[in-house]
Every structure is written in structure tokens, then in C-alpha cells.
Motif scaffolding. Structure first.
Motif, mmCIF file in Angstrom:
data_model
loop_
_atom_site.group_PDB
_atom_site.id
_atom_site.type_symbol
_atom_site.label_atom_id
_atom_site.label_comp_id
_atom_site.label_asym_id
_atom_site.label_seq_id
_atom_site.Cartn_x
_atom_site.Cartn_y
_atom_site.Cartn_z
ATOM 1 N N ILE A 155 74.747 17.458 99.402
ATOM 2 C CA ILE A 155 75.873 18.004 100.174
ATOM 3 C C ILE A 155 75.330 19.026 101.162
ATOM 4 O O ILE A 155 74.546 19.901 100.783
ATOM 5 N N VAL A 156 75.725 18.905 102.417
ATOM 6 C CA VAL A 156 75.331 19.869 103.445
ATOM 7 C C VAL A 156 76.582 20.316 104.186
ATOM 8 O O VAL A 156 77.315 19.487 104.731
ATOM 9 N N GLU A 157 76.826 21.619 104.202
ATOM 10 C CA GLU A 157 78.014 22.177 104.847
ATOM 11 C C GLU A 157 77.596 23.164 105.938
ATOM 12 O O GLU A 157 76.687 23.957 105.745
ATOM 13 N N GLY A 158 78.264 23.094 107.085
ATOM 14 C CA GLY A 158 78.035 24.047 108.158
ATOM 15 C C GLY A 158 76.867 23.731 109.075
ATOM 16 O O GLY A 158 76.524 24.544 109.939
ATOM 17 N N TRP A 159 76.276 22.550 108.943
ATOM 18 C CA TRP A 159 75.086 22.213 109.726
ATOM 19 C C TRP A 159 75.414 21.997 111.208
ATOM 20 O O TRP A 159 74.558 22.185 112.074
ATOM 21 N N ASP A 160 76.635 21.624 111.518
ATOM 22 C CA ASP A 160 77.002 21.361 112.912
ATOM 23 C C ASP A 160 76.814 22.596 113.790
ATOM 24 O O ASP A 160 76.448 22.482 114.968
ATOM 25 N N ALA A 161 77.079 23.791 113.243
ATOM 26 C CA ALA A 161 76.904 25.015 114.022
ATOM 27 C C ALA A 161 75.446 25.227 114.396
ATOM 28 O O ALA A 161 75.134 25.721 115.490
ATOM 29 N N VAL A 162 74.556 24.848 113.500
ATOM 30 C CA VAL A 162 73.120 24.958 113.783
ATOM 31 C C VAL A 162 72.725 24.002 114.899
ATOM 32 O O VAL A 162 72.017 24.361 115.843
ATOM 33 N N LEU A 163 73.197 22.773 114.804
ATOM 34 C CA LEU A 163 72.875 21.784 115.833
ATOM 35 C C LEU A 163 73.428 22.187 117.195
ATOM 36 O O LEU A 163 72.776 21.978 118.226
ATOM 37 N N ALA A 164 74.611 22.791 117.203
ATOM 38 C CA ALA A 164 75.202 23.237 118.472
ATOM 39 C C ALA A 164 74.350 24.333 119.106
ATOM 40 O O ALA A 164 74.142 24.338 120.335
ATOM 41 N N ALA A 165 73.859 25.265 118.297
ATOM 42 C CA ALA A 165 73.010 26.331 118.823
ATOM 43 C C ALA A 165 71.713 25.760 119.378
ATOM 44 O O ALA A 165 71.249 26.169 120.449
ATOM 45 N N ARG A 166 71.134 24.823 118.672
ATOM 46 C CA ARG A 166 69.896 24.198 119.138
ATOM 47 C C ARG A 166 70.125 23.423 120.422
ATOM 48 O O ARG A 166 69.287 23.455 121.337
ATOM 49 N N HIS A 167 71.248 22.732 120.506
ATOM 50 C CA HIS A 167 71.565 21.969 121.708
ATOM 51 C C HIS A 167 71.698 22.884 122.918
ATOM 52 O O HIS A 167 71.361 22.501 124.050
ATOM 53 N N ALA A 168 72.156 24.099 122.684
ATOM 54 C CA ALA A 168 72.318 25.079 123.761
ATOM 55 C C ALA A 168 71.019 25.808 124.068
ATOM 56 O O ALA A 168 70.997 26.703 124.935
ATOM 57 N N GLY A 169 69.944 25.460 123.370
ATOM 58 C CA GLY A 169 68.662 26.112 123.612
ATOM 59 C C GLY A 169 68.546 27.485 122.971
ATOM 60 O O GLY A 169 67.675 28.278 123.341
ATOM 61 N N ARG A 170 69.389 27.740 122.004
ATOM 62 C CA ARG A 170 69.423 29.048 121.366
ATOM 63 C C ARG A 170 68.611 29.035 120.072
ATOM 64 O O ARG A 170 68.664 28.078 119.300
ATOM 65 N N GLY A 171 67.845 30.096 119.833
ATOM 66 C CA GLY A 171 67.110 30.206 118.592
ATOM 67 C C GLY A 171 68.053 30.442 117.424
ATOM 68 O O GLY A 171 69.199 30.853 117.603
ATOM 69 N N VAL A 172 67.560 30.185 116.216
ATOM 70 C CA VAL A 172 68.364 30.384 115.011
ATOM 71 C C VAL A 172 67.549 31.160 113.979
ATOM 72 O O VAL A 172 66.389 30.823 113.717
ATOM 73 N N ILE A 173 68.160 32.183 113.411
ATOM 74 C CA ILE A 173 67.550 32.972 112.338
ATOM 75 C C ILE A 173 68.229 32.574 111.036
ATOM 76 O O ILE A 173 69.410 32.857 110.831
ATOM 77 N N PHE A 174 67.496 31.888 110.165
ATOM 78 C CA PHE A 174 68.038 31.474 108.880
ATOM 79 C C PHE A 174 67.716 32.535 107.832
ATOM 80 O O PHE A 174 66.574 32.991 107.718
ATOM 81 N N LEU A 175 68.711 32.912 107.040
ATOM 82 C CA LEU A 175 68.542 33.881 105.971
ATOM 83 C C LEU A 175 68.875 33.221 104.639
ATOM 84 O O LEU A 175 69.953 32.636 104.489
ATOM 85 N N THR A 176 67.960 33.298 103.692
ATOM 86 C CA THR A 176 68.148 32.628 102.409
ATOM 87 C C THR A 176 67.952 33.595 101.252
ATOM 88 O O THR A 176 66.843 34.065 101.025
ATOM 89 N N PRO A 177 68.996 33.913 100.494
ATOM 90 C CA PRO A 177 68.812 34.742 99.304
ATOM 91 C C PRO A 177 68.050 33.984 98.219
ATOM 92 O O PRO A 177 67.896 32.764 98.278
ATOM 93 N N HIS A 178 67.623 34.712 97.188
ATOM 94 C CA HIS A 178 66.963 34.109 96.034
ATOM 95 C C HIS A 178 68.020 33.434 95.163
ATOM 96 O O HIS A 178 68.345 33.892 94.064
ATOM 97 N N LEU A 179 68.564 32.350 95.647
ATOM 98 C CA LEU A 179 69.664 31.662 94.987
ATOM 99 C C LEU A 179 69.321 30.195 94.814
ATOM 100 O O LEU A 179 68.882 29.531 95.762
ATOM 101 N N GLY A 180 69.547 29.668 93.610
ATOM 102 C CA GLY A 180 69.225 28.270 93.363
ATOM 103 C C GLY A 180 67.735 28.028 93.588
ATOM 104 O O GLY A 180 66.909 28.925 93.478
ATOM 105 N N THR A 181 67.389 26.803 93.911
ATOM 106 C CA THR A 181 66.004 26.490 94.263
ATOM 107 C C THR A 181 65.907 26.629 95.777
ATOM 108 O O THR A 181 65.879 25.648 96.523
ATOM 109 N N PHE A 182 65.868 27.901 96.238
ATOM 110 C CA PHE A 182 66.118 28.206 97.638
ATOM 111 C C PHE A 182 65.083 27.638 98.604
ATOM 112 O O PHE A 182 65.369 27.439 99.779
#
Length: 290
Positions: free
Chosen positions: A85-112
Motif C-alpha cells: 500500500i502506498v499513500e500520498g505518492w502523487d504529491a511527490v511526483l507532482a513536485a518532481r514534475h515541477a522540478g522541485r527537490g523533495v526532503i523525505f523525513l522518516t522516523p524510526h517506525l516499522g522497517t523504515f
């Protein structure tokens, strides 16, 4: 090397088998009175003591450790097939399409660490890591992480410069927002409440966003029941406040919200409230947990 052989063996096992092994090993942590107290105190501080038992917390820690070791030696296609299951990925693709960088933040949650592998299968990402305490483990860890389009950089100034360059190219970077920054290594931070207690909190992601205009996305990896796979949740964050302390509070609030998706899978053993060397204690005072 024994560790490499173990990782290879785990990588050949099913996810459900890894979960069973990890859960059993994790529960052995409860033989330690110190660990039981740490888990209990941190769960109580966060307000989860009535929702997450010590057994559940220890099970999650063990599963995180075993599944992470296994993924270092698991083929890419097998790993990616476990993302169900992947949720919210469209926002990432939209930013990339616009040439915008993305900062991903991942807590120590699950098999992160599965999150960076998922991203690396789709686009270039530069991630920051801390050198392990045992030198022999670093080559194995780097080999397991530097795959597909992932590039890992050390948690020091050279790594920060590499990340900044990547964002300016419109690429993506990954950081652990609940990791206590190391003062003097480009890891400046600010004191801000984390579940109601002052914690020294990173301000690097906020600086990156301000400097480059990158989109900041909080991610969460949720382990599905009985080794069925993973659910990945991508949540774009609003712009941070200009003031360091305010932005640190906003970051911690976003981390708390991500943990709320699966509080039994968070790394409650982590010493989140420690005072790093060279940093003055929080003006609010108080004894750190964990």
C-alpha cells in the motif's frame, strides 16, 4: 563474516519468518530490567502506556532489527513486492514534475529503511547515515543501502553539502527527523517538546527547505500483520516557521503524528531525550528518558 552470512540467511527467508524471528528476539529484551524501565518510561511520556504493552514494543524493536538486516541481502524485486500500500505518492511526483527537490523525513517506525528503497526504485535519493560503532559492519550496511538510485552520505559536513547539491539539482534527500543531532558536525538543533518533554531536535531539514524551496514530506512505514508486507504513507508538510525553535516544534508534531499510525512499531528504546556533547541542557530542565 558471520554478520554477512546471517544477513544472507535472513534475506532468503520469507517476511513472515523474519517477523517471527524478530519478534521472539525482541521479547528477550524484556529480560533486562533497565530495558523494561526505558520502554515503560518512554511509552508513558508519550501517552501510549495504555495502548502499547511492553511486549508489543519489544516485539516491534526485534522485528525492525531482523527485517532491516534481512533487507540488506534481499533482491530488489523481492523487497519492492513487499510494498503493498502506498499513500500520498502523487504529491511527490507532482513536485518532481515541477522540478522541485523533495526532503523525505522518516522516523524510526516499522522497517523504515524500506521507504528509501522504494523511493530509490523510482528516483535518485541521497540519504544520510551515521557510521556504525563497529567498523566491520559499515561495508555490509553500505552495500545494502547503496543500490538502485540511492546514495548514502556520512552525517557530517561533506554529507550536508552533498544533500544540498542534490536538492539544487531537483533531486531528493532523506533524513531521520527523530535522531538527536550531533553538535559540531553540521547537526545543529533546537530544543522543542517531543511528546511533552524537551528534546534536542534537528533544524537541518528546515534550513534545506528554506534555502532550496524543496517540498518536505513526512513518511511512515507501517508493518502489516503476519508478515504480509508494508504500507507506506507520504504526507507533505506545510512550510516551517522562520524561527528555529518554532520549526523544531512543528517537526516534532509531524513525527508524533506519523508515530500515531502504528505506535507499537516505534523504536521506544531510542534515547531521544539525551543531551548531546557540547550542547547546553534545555532551559526547561528535566531528566531525559531512555
Amino acid at each position: 563474516m558471520l554478520a554477512n552470512a546471517l544477513a544472507l540467511w535472513l534475506g532468503a527467508r520469507s517476511l513472515s519468518t523474519q517477523a517471527l524471528i524478530g519478534g521472539a528476539l525482541g521479547r528477550l529484551l524484556l529480560l533486562s530490567g533497565g530495558m523494561r524501565n526505558r520502554l515503560r518510561e518512554n511509552l508513558t511520556q508519550a501517552g501510549y502506556a495504555d495502548r502499547v504493552t511492553l511486549k508489543q514494543a519489544a516485539t516491534g524493536i526485534g522485528q525492525m532489527a531482523i527485517e532491516t538486516a534481512g533487507l540488506w541481502r534481499t533482491p530488489d524485486d523481492v523487497l519492492l513486492a513487499r510494498v503493498k500500500i502506498v499513500e500520498g505518492w502523487d504529491a511527490v511526483l507532482a513536485a518532481r514534475h515541477a522540478g522541485r527537490g523533495v526532503i523525505f523525513l522518516t522516523p524510526h517506525l516499522g522497517t523504515f529503511e524500506i521507504v528509501s528503497l522504494f523511493i530509490g526504485s523510482q528516483m535518485p535519493i541521497t540519504v544520510m547515515f551515521r557510521t556504525p560503532r563497529v567498523a566491520w559492519a559499515e561495508p555490509m550496511m553500505r552495500a545494502g543501502r547503496d543500490r538502485m538510485q540511492i546514495r548514502s552520505e556520512p552525517a557530517e559536513m561533506s554529507g550536508i553539502r552533498a544533500m544540498l547539491k542534490a536538492l539544487r539539482r531537483g533531486e531528493t534527500v532523506g533524513l531521520l527527523p527523530d535522531q538527536v543531532p550531533d553538535a559540531g558536525k553540521g547537526g545543529d538543533g533546537a530544543w522543542a517538546d517531543f511528546f511533552g518533554r524537551p528534546a534536542y531536535t534537528m533544524i537541518l531539514a528546515q534550513k534545506f527547505a528554506k534555502t532550496t524551496g524543496a517540498l518536505v514530506v513526512m513518511m511512515a512505514c507501517v508493518r502489516l500483520a503476519e508478515g504480509a508486507g508494508y504500507r507506506l504513507v507520504f504526507t507533505p508538510l506545510p512550510p516551517f516557521s522562520e524561527h528555529a525553535e518554532a520549526s523544531a516544534r512543528e517537526l516534532n508534531a509531524a513525527v508524533e503524528q506519523a508515530i500515531g499510525l502504528a505506535p507499537d512499531q516505534y523504536l521506544w528504546s531510542y534515547n531521544r531525550y539525551k543531551v548531546p556533547a557540547g550542547v547546553a541542557p534545555s532551559p526547561a530542565g528535566g531528566r531525559g528518558l531512555g
